[in-house]
Design a protein around this motif. Structure first.
Motif, short mmCIF file in Angstrom:
data_model
loop_
_atom_site.label_atom_id
_atom_site.label_comp_id
_atom_site.label_asym_id
_atom_site.label_seq_id
_atom_site.Cartn_x
_atom_site.Cartn_y
_atom_site.Cartn_z
N ASP A 1 0.90 -1.14 0.07
CA ASP A 1 0.01 0.20 0.01
C ASP A 1 0.88 1.21 0.04
OD1 ASP A 1 -2.42 1.32 -0.18
OD2 ASP A 1 -2.66 1.51 1.87
N GLY A 2 1.89 1.12 -0.93
CA GLY A 2 2.77 2.32 -1.02
C GLY A 2 2.58 3.40 -1.82
N PHE A 3 3.62 3.75 -2.60
CA PHE A 3 3.18 5.11 -3.31
C PHE A 3 4.49 5.39 -4.31
CE2 PHE A 3 3.63 9.73 -4.21
CZ PHE A 3 2.26 10.14 -4.37
N VAL A 4 3.99 5.84 -5.55
CA VAL A 4 4.96 6.52 -6.38
C VAL A 4 4.67 7.79 -6.86
CG1 VAL A 4 6.12 5.90 -8.72
CG2 VAL A 4 5.29 4.02 -7.24
N GLY A 5 5.69 8.84 -6.61
CA GLY A 5 5.47 10.02 -7.36
C GLY A 5 6.23 10.09 -8.59
N VAL A 6 5.39 10.67 -9.45
CA VAL A 6 5.79 10.89 -10.67
C VAL A 6 6.88 11.84 -10.99
CG1 VAL A 6 5.20 11.17 -13.22
CG2 VAL A 6 3.84 9.85 -11.67
N ASN A 7 7.91 11.41 -11.75
CA ASN A 7 9.17 12.29 -11.97
C ASN A 7 8.87 13.16 -13.21
OD1 ASN A 7 11.66 13.65 -12.90
ND2 ASN A 7 12.48 12.24 -11.01
N PHE A 8 8.94 14.47 -13.30
CA PHE A 8 8.79 15.30 -14.45
C PHE A 8 10.08 15.30 -15.54
CE2 PHE A 8 5.48 18.27 -12.13
CZ PHE A 8 4.81 17.08 -11.71
N GLY A 9 11.10 14.74 -14.91
CA GLY A 9 12.52 14.80 -15.92
C GLY A 9 12.15 14.14 -17.22
N ASN A 10 12.59 14.81 -18.17
CA ASN A 10 12.65 14.32 -19.60
C ASN A 10 13.18 13.13 -19.57
OD1 ASN A 10 11.10 17.05 -20.62
ND2 ASN A 10 13.10 17.81 -20.19
N ILE B 1 16.34 18.65 -12.40
CA ILE B 1 16.38 17.81 -13.67
C ILE B 1 15.60 18.87 -14.84
CG2 ILE B 1 14.01 16.92 -13.48
CD1 ILE B 1 17.04 15.17 -14.65
N SER B 2 15.78 18.82 -15.99
CA SER B 2 15.18 19.46 -16.92
C SER B 2 13.68 18.86 -17.26
CB SER B 2 15.97 19.35 -18.23
OG SER B 2 15.77 18.14 -18.84
N VAL B 3 12.98 19.74 -17.45
CA VAL B 3 11.50 19.10 -17.45
C VAL B 3 10.72 19.58 -18.81
CG1 VAL B 3 11.04 19.54 -14.98
CG2 VAL B 3 10.41 21.44 -16.30
N PRO B 4 9.60 19.26 -19.29
CA PRO B 4 9.15 19.50 -20.66
C PRO B 4 9.08 20.93 -20.66
CG PRO B 4 7.93 17.67 -19.62
CD PRO B 4 8.72 18.07 -18.58
N GLU B 5 9.20 21.40 -21.81
CA GLU B 5 9.15 23.19 -22.17
C GLU B 5 7.67 23.35 -21.90
OE1 GLU B 5 10.32 26.22 -25.32
OE2 GLU B 5 10.82 24.24 -25.77
N ALA B 6 6.62 22.25 -22.23
CA ALA B 6 5.32 22.71 -22.25
C ALA B 6 4.82 22.84 -20.87
CB ALA B 6 4.69 21.49 -22.85
N LEU B 7 5.74 22.49 -19.82
CA LEU B 7 5.39 22.94 -18.25
C LEU B 7 6.09 23.86 -17.75
CD1 LEU B 7 4.01 21.61 -15.97
CD2 LEU B 7 6.19 20.36 -15.25
#
Length: 352
Positions: free
Chosen positions: A253-262, A305-311
């Motif tokens: 019953d854990g968790f994953v946080g989604v990384n925005f790094g390209n 980290i580098s993230v999407p330019e759209a964000l």
């Protein structure tokens, strides 16, 4: 994508940022004031400052202390030269920056130690900051200073980063690659797991290699939490999570946080900012299928980290939430992904 500027902002709680490292590297007289006022030059502004945080609905998150390897310093500070670092001193310097944000914010930001405090901050529009350590080099093998860090607000630890330390070996390797990249936790690392369980400190598996992950799954009695990781099946970065690891996270019953790094989103592993927001949605979709809608959230890795330019930066979070809506997510699911699932797993882990 057009944003409805009149819609109320959905509060976002985020699993990881490297703001404190960026402020620590900033050579201006008062980088904290720059963060609070949003007045900095284009080169050093990063992804986060308080005005943009407010604009994006960023309600709070885990603020990481990270000690860069000495060999990284010339890249991070062009005039610097590699030299031995005092991990304990640098850790205290970065914690001091977090404390200064709280003091200088005039009530606009607070270091939180309980879920009740986080919830109160969200209700009042106060930035909720949780102290996290990424790579526990500053903690002595005897764990004698763990209590001190806990008193300072430490509630989340990633025992490892990519390089070996006294607690084990982090995940390493080129893209594409496997997370099975060497030895796992040392005896001291296992002792740290037990101490974190006793003190109800969250243990972050995001930078653990496969052996360390499975040791944590076996010996820790807390939910397995990856604060800023993605799906290995969609992007074969060694630090992303395999289906077998995701199954273990779901079972706990854990968790994953989604990384925005390209580089953690794209199937080609490139750090190309021309990455559509739909790539983040694809990873969320996959994780929802593998670990469930109560066990997925966000772990941006802003300022690390580098993230999407759209964000773009933190002010772009409403665009991501709108992309979720356009992907068919209902409001209840978006609330879970943006905030509520994080609060759930923190309460499970901390007990308060």
């Amino acid at each position: 994508m057009t944003l409805n500027v009149h819609a109320p902002l959905q509060p976002v709680f985020d699993g990881h940022n490297d703001l404190l490292l960026r402020l620590w590297l900033n050579e201006s007289p008062d980088p904290v004031a720059q963060f609070l006022d949003g007045k900095t030059d284009e080169k050093s502004k990063g992804h986060l400052d308080l005005p943009r945080i407010k604009a994006g609905g960023f309600a709070g998150g885990l603020f990481a202390v990270f000690i860069p390897p000495a060999s990284y310093m010339p890249q991070l500070k062009p005039n610097a030269t590699p030299q031995p670092h005092d991990a304990l001193e640098i850790t205290h310097q970065q914690i001091n920056l977090l404390q200064r944000i709280e003091r200088q914010s005039a009530g606009r930001a607070k270091i939180c130690r309980t879920v009740n405090e986080i919830e109160s901050c969200i209700e009042q529009g106060v930035l909720a900051m949780v102290l996290h350590i990424e790579g526990a080099e500053a903690i002595d093998v005897s764990l004698g200073n763990l209590d001190e860090f806990y008193q300072l607000g430490l509630r989340s630890i990633g025992p490892l980063w990519n390089l070996p330390n006294q607690f084990g070996v982090g995940v390493t390797g080129d893209f594409p690659g496997s997370p099975d990249s060497g030895d796992g936790l040392t005896l001291a690392g296992l002792s740290l797991l037990r101490a974190c369980n006793r003190k109800k400190i969250l243990i972050d598996v995001s930078h653990m290699n496969e052996k360390a992950f499975w040791q944590t799954a076996r010996f820790s009695d807390a939910p397995l939490v990856a604060t800023h990781s993605n799906a290995h099946a969609l992007c074969a970065q060694p630090r992303n999570l395999t289906d077998r690891q995701l199954a273990a996270i779901a079972e706990s019953d854990g968790f994953v946080g989604v990384n925005f790094g390209n580089a953690f989103l794209r199937a080609d592993g490139k750090r190309d900012a021309d990455t559509p927001l739909e790539k983040i949605i694809q990873h969320i979709d996959y994780l929802l299928e593998k670990v469930g809608e109560d066990n997925v959230g966000l772990g941006s890795d802003f300022d690390g980290i580098s993230v999407p330019e759209a964000l773009g930066d933190v002010s772009g979070l409403p665009l991501l939430l709108q992309a979720m809506k356009q992907a068919g997510y209902n409001n209840a699911l978006i609330e879970k992904l943006a905030c509520r699932n994080w609060l759930k797993v923190l309460k499970q882990t901390w007990g308060v």
